[in-house]
Design an enzyme around this catalytic site. Structure first.
Site, PDB file in Angstrom:
ATOM      1  N   ASN A 189      46.493  45.909  41.780  1.00 46.58           N
ATOM      2  CA  ASN A 189      45.994  44.547  41.910  1.00 46.58           C
ATOM      3  C   ASN A 189      46.420  43.765  40.669  1.00 46.58           C
ATOM      4  O   ASN A 189      45.890  43.971  39.582  1.00 46.58           O
ATOM      5  CB  ASN A 189      44.475  44.557  42.047  1.00 46.58           C
ATOM      6  CG  ASN A 189      43.878  43.159  42.118  1.00 46.58           C
ATOM      7  OD1 ASN A 189      44.596  42.187  42.365  1.00 46.58           O
ATOM      8  ND2 ASN A 189      42.580  43.063  41.904  1.00 46.58           N
ATOM      9  N   LYS A 224      46.050  40.627  40.023  1.00 44.22           N
ATOM     10  CA  LYS A 224      45.135  39.530  39.681  1.00 44.22           C
ATOM     11  C   LYS A 224      45.940  38.261  39.351  1.00 44.22           C
ATOM     12  O   LYS A 224      46.965  38.009  39.982  1.00 44.22           O
ATOM     13  CB  LYS A 224      44.203  39.962  38.554  1.00 44.22           C
ATOM     14  CG  LYS A 224      43.472  41.274  38.889  1.00 44.22           C
ATOM     15  CD  LYS A 224      42.420  41.651  37.899  1.00 44.22           C
ATOM     16  CE  LYS A 224      41.775  42.969  38.312  1.00 44.22           C
ATOM     17  NZ  LYS A 224      40.670  43.362  37.409  1.00 44.22           N
ATOM     18  N   HIS A 234      36.659  42.144  46.243  1.00 47.78           N
ATOM     19  CA  HIS A 234      36.806  42.581  44.856  1.00 47.78           C
ATOM     20  C   HIS A 234      35.643  42.050  44.025  1.00 47.78           C
ATOM     21  O   HIS A 234      35.132  40.953  44.253  1.00 47.78           O
ATOM     22  CB  HIS A 234      38.143  42.095  44.282  1.00 47.78           C
ATOM     23  CG  HIS A 234      38.480  42.716  42.968  1.00 47.78           C
ATOM     24  ND1 HIS A 234      37.961  42.249  41.774  1.00 47.78           N
ATOM     25  CD2 HIS A 234      39.261  43.776  42.648  1.00 47.78           C
ATOM     26  CE1 HIS A 234      38.418  42.984  40.783  1.00 47.78           C
ATOM     27  NE2 HIS A 234      39.209  43.925  41.287  1.00 47.78           N
ATOM     28  N   GLU A 247      35.413  40.702  41.249  1.00 44.76           N
ATOM     29  CA  GLU A 247      35.610  39.386  40.644  1.00 44.76           C
ATOM     30  C   GLU A 247      35.413  38.274  41.667  1.00 44.76           C
ATOM     31  O   GLU A 247      34.915  37.192  41.339  1.00 44.76           O
ATOM     32  CB  GLU A 247      37.002  39.319  40.007  1.00 44.76           C
ATOM     33  CG  GLU A 247      37.110  40.199  38.773  1.00 44.76           C
ATOM     34  CD  GLU A 247      38.526  40.620  38.442  1.00 44.76           C
ATOM     35  OE1 GLU A 247      38.673  41.431  37.518  1.00 44.76           O
ATOM     36  OE2 GLU A 247      39.479  40.156  39.109  1.00 44.76           O
ATOM     37  N   GLU A 257      34.369  50.443  43.284  1.00 47.19           N
ATOM     38  CA  GLU A 257      34.577  49.917  41.939  1.00 47.19           C
ATOM     39  C   GLU A 257      33.243  49.826  41.200  1.00 47.19           C
ATOM     40  O   GLU A 257      32.454  48.916  41.476  1.00 47.19           O
ATOM     41  CB  GLU A 257      35.135  48.494  41.979  1.00 47.19           C
ATOM     42  CG  GLU A 257      36.371  48.261  42.800  1.00 47.19           C
ATOM     43  CD  GLU A 257      36.745  46.787  42.754  1.00 47.19           C
ATOM     44  OE1 GLU A 257      37.859  46.486  42.324  1.00 47.19           O
ATOM     45  OE2 GLU A 257      35.895  45.942  43.123  1.00 47.19           O
ATOM     46  N   GLY A 311      37.889  46.526  33.558  1.00 46.94           N
ATOM     47  CA  GLY A 311      38.333  45.724  32.437  1.00 46.94           C
ATOM     48  C   GLY A 311      37.538  45.920  31.171  1.00 46.94           C
ATOM     49  O   GLY A 311      37.677  45.158  30.214  1.00 46.94           O
ATOM     50  N   SER A 366      39.336  50.908  35.417  1.00 47.32           N
ATOM     51  CA  SER A 366      39.974  51.387  34.185  1.00 47.32           C
ATOM     52  C   SER A 366      40.692  52.730  34.368  1.00 47.32           C
ATOM     53  O   SER A 366      40.609  53.610  33.507  1.00 47.32           O
ATOM     54  CB  SER A 366      38.945  51.477  33.045  1.00 47.32           C
ATOM     55  OG  SER A 366      38.419  50.199  32.748  1.00 47.32           O
TER      56      SER A 366
END
Length: 250
Positions: free
Chosen positions: A9, A11, A95, A97, A167, A173, A213
């Site tokens: 991904n 982003k 996702h 985010e 996730e 991140g 990560s």
């Protein structure tokens, strides 16, 4: 046997020239002799060129998001039909985010999933708990609710076009990573939750990826767990050497 998958991904990274450079590096460095499905998800503006660039490779191009409507007055949005028209048949939905920054709910995501599946797209459906949920011991309940509200309205045959991506939000991140044992524990729980709803065939057939990560240093150990079928990779997907090393670790 479940499909092994490593998806990158990207982003909001890489302009047009940088995208082409990274794709060229990936073509040179990614293995072609492994039984693994490789996916990359560049930005919307680079999807069409990426599809063209990768047409004679084993690398699949995915979109990072799509709108649930067929079309209309939704400024700045992209429909399933638009994606299909440029050769993109895989989409990442849910996702963390998107959930956090754009307030996407499970109900909205269920609608997006419906639209994507109606257009015969493959959906990589993301979900997972925040740190507060894990610390309070509510992580299993939260994940079960995300699956129930986002996907459990679907008929059994729809699962042939679904890939799950667990996730843990606290590991995205941040440099923190769920231990291989924590990843396996949750993946096993996810598979059992699906088994209770849909039965053994669906539960054993769906690929469940780990995202959070993942790096060349930890990929092999995480991917070695029996219910982990690959990874949804963020930062490491932007470096050809790292992404190739992760693919080789599956």
């Amino acid at each position: 046997m479940r499909t092994k998958i490593v998806a990158g991904n990207w982003k909001m990274h890489k302009n047009s020239e940088e995208t082409e450079d990274l794709l060229n590096e990936l073509i040179d460095k990614l293995p072609t002799d492994k039984e693994v499905q490789i996916i990359v998800a560049p930005t919307f503006v680079n999807l069409s060129s990426a599809v063209e660039h990768l047409q004679f490779t084993n690398i699949i191009v995915a979109a990072q998001n799509m709108h649930q409507a067929e079309g209309g007055a939704f400024t700045g949005e992209i429909s399933a039909d638009m994606l299909k028209s440029i050769g993109v048949t895989t989409v990442i939905l849910g996702h963390s985010e998107r959930r956090a920054y754009f307030h996407e709910t499970d109900a909205l995501l269920a609608s997006k999933v419906n639209t994507a599946l109606k257009h015969e797209m493959t959906v990589i459906f993301c979900f997972g708990e925040e740190l507060k949920d894990r610390q309070s011991g509510n992580h299993f309940n939260l994940v079960e609710n995300q699956l129930t509200d986002g996907l459990f309205h679907l008929e059994e045959n729809a699962w042939e076009n679904l890939v799950l991506a667990y996730e843990p939000v606290w590991a995205i991140g941040t440099g923190e990573t769920a231990s291989p044992e924590q990843a396996q524990e949750m993946h096993e729980f996810i598979r059992e939750t699906i088994r209770k709803k849909y039965g053994n065939t669906v539960a054993e057939g769906v690929s469940i990826l780990y995202g959070g990560s993942v790096k060349p240093e930890n990929a092999s150990e995480i991917f070695s767990k029996p219910d982990v079928d690959g990874g949804l990779i963020g930062g490491a997907a932007l470096k050809a050497d790292d992404f190739a090393a992760i693919v080789n670790g599956i």
